[in-house]
Design an enzyme around this catalytic site. Structure first.
Site, short mmCIF file in Angstrom:
data_model
loop_
_atom_site.label_atom_id
_atom_site.label_comp_id
_atom_site.label_asym_id
_atom_site.label_seq_id
_atom_site.Cartn_x
_atom_site.Cartn_y
_atom_site.Cartn_z
NE ARG A 107 -6.45 -2.98 -6.47
CZ ARG A 107 -7.53 -2.61 -6.36
NH1 ARG A 107 -8.66 -3.43 -6.28
NH2 ARG A 107 -7.81 -1.38 -6.66
CG HIS A 134 -6.60 2.86 -3.46
ND1 HIS A 134 -6.13 2.80 -4.69
CD2 HIS A 134 -8.17 2.46 -3.71
CE1 HIS A 134 -7.02 2.18 -5.67
NE2 HIS A 134 -8.13 2.06 -5.19
CD GLN A 137 -11.33 5.83 -5.19
OE1 GLN A 137 -11.15 4.61 -5.76
NE2 GLN A 137 -12.04 6.72 -5.42
CG ASP A 229 -13.90 1.88 1.31
OD1 ASP A 229 -14.61 1.31 0.39
OD2 ASP A 229 -12.62 1.61 1.34
CB CYS A 269 -13.50 4.42 -3.18
SG CYS A 269 -13.44 3.00 -1.81
NE ARG A 297 -9.23 5.31 -9.08
CZ ARG A 297 -8.84 4.18 -8.92
NH1 ARG A 297 -9.81 3.18 -8.23
NH2 ARG A 297 -7.65 3.59 -8.94
N1 CP Z 1 -11.99 1.72 -5.80
C1 CP Z 1 -11.55 0.79 -6.32
O1 CP Z 1 -10.29 0.68 -6.17
O2 CP Z 1 -11.93 -0.15 -6.99
P1 CP Z 1 -11.56 -1.43 -7.55
O3 CP Z 1 -11.37 -2.38 -6.40
O4 CP Z 1 -12.72 -2.08 -8.41
O5 CP Z 1 -10.35 -1.44 -8.46
#
Ligand code: CP
Length: 310
Positions: A107, A134, A137, A229, A269, A297
């Site tokens: 990330r 992402h 996701q 989101d 998400c 996930r």
């Molecule tokens: N949806 C998501 O990526 O959550 P986090 O940022 O907690 O990983």
């Protein structure tokens, strides 16, 4: 055991898959979720590095559990505790880490940072969120819609809010899978132009459709799925007050949902900012799929890791 392998060992974005490959991945996830992994241990004696330069609850924990589920050892690393925090390049970091671990889940900020790391690394690299997209996701999102609705093609998926990394991946996934996707954002927060171009091609190839606009009431009309989101994406650096002003009228609430299909499902998400992009009544209500979505996930990533490392 999985029935399919990924064509590329890296999973940096959904543009690495065609519609059939994405369907195969989702089918593997559904099957592994239903049957369990049993003796499937493709990560036995392997270590997967989880390099997170931004905070995470769902992605980091679900990847840790997915690695353990497949017999491997997760090694979580935050950017601040590595020499990255003192200026070592992302490429050199990738070169060195890939001498120790068998795969990297990353990330980071700009997508070019991820692609630079992947190019320098000698092991598979998976995108755990960049500013552009992402994709993990979106895998969980599509898996959840399949579970709730039985299939994907022909469904109307209405995204409301910020045209951010989550919206970009949702657009890619929906148009790869024959869905009719609407994206309603403030003019100042539209999705990336290059993603739109790519998704126009998907629509021609896969019989999907895409409509972008700035009127959420119109966007959600008759929708089977409404998705939102946070208004201020992680790390975007936008002033929260000016974001709230730009997003007036974009809240997913009972009034907005009154124009959607009677059996609409609501997705987010997470993390949610209750009272901003979504109300308590909606996120906690009977139409909400967000907790199943969050659970998925894990199942989607078990399938993804299985298809890369088996
Ligand atoms: N949806 C998501 O990526 O959550 P986090 O940022 O907690 O990983």
């Amino acid at each position: 055991m999985v029935r399919h392998k990924l064509r590329s060992s890296d999973f940096l974005s959904l543009d690495m898959l065609d519609g059939d490959e994405l369907e195969d991945l989702l089918d593997e996830a559904l099957r592994l979720k239903a049957e369990g992994v049993k003796g499937f241990r493709p990560l036995a004696h392997r270590t997967i590095g989880l390099l997170f330069e931004k905070p995470s609850t769902r992605t980091r924990v679900s990847f840790e559990v997915a690695v353990i589920t497949l017999g491997g050892h997760p090694l979580t690393l935050s950017g601040g505790e590595l020499q990255l925090g003192r200026g070592e390049t992302i490429e050199d970091t990738g070169r060195v880490l890939s001498r120790y671990v068998d795969g990297l889940v990353v990330r980071t900020f700009g997508h070019d940072r991820l692609t630079a790391l992947a190019a320098a690394s000698g092991v598979p690299v998976i995108n755990a969120l960049t500013d552009l997209c992402h994709p993990c996701q979106a895998l969980a999102d599509m898996l959840t819609i399949m579970e709730y609705k039985g299939s994907l093609a022909g469904l109307k998926l209405a995204y409301v809010g910020d045209g951010n990394n989550v919206a970009n991946s949702l657009l890619r996934a929906g148009t790869l899978l024959g869905m009719n996707v609407t994206v309603s954002t403030p003019e100042s927060h539209a999705p990336e132009a290059r993603i739109i171009e790519e998704c126009i091609e998907h629509c021609e190839t896969y019989g999907s459709s895409m409509e972008l606009g700035h009127d959420p009431t119109y966007g959600v009309r008759g929708a089977d799925i409404v998705y939102t989101d946070a208004w201020v994406s992680m790390g975007a650096g936008e002033d929260p007050e000016s974001a709230r002003e730009a997003f007036k009228g974009f809240q997913v609430n009972d009034e907005l949902l009154s124009g959607a299909s009677d059996d609409v499902m609501v997705m987010h998400c997470l993390p949610a900012h209750r009272g901003e992009e979504i109300t308590d009544e909606v996120i906690d209500g009977s139409r909400s799929a967000v907790w199943d979505q969050a659970e998925n996930r894990l199942h989607a990533q078990v399938a993804l890791l299985g298809m890369i490392f088996s």
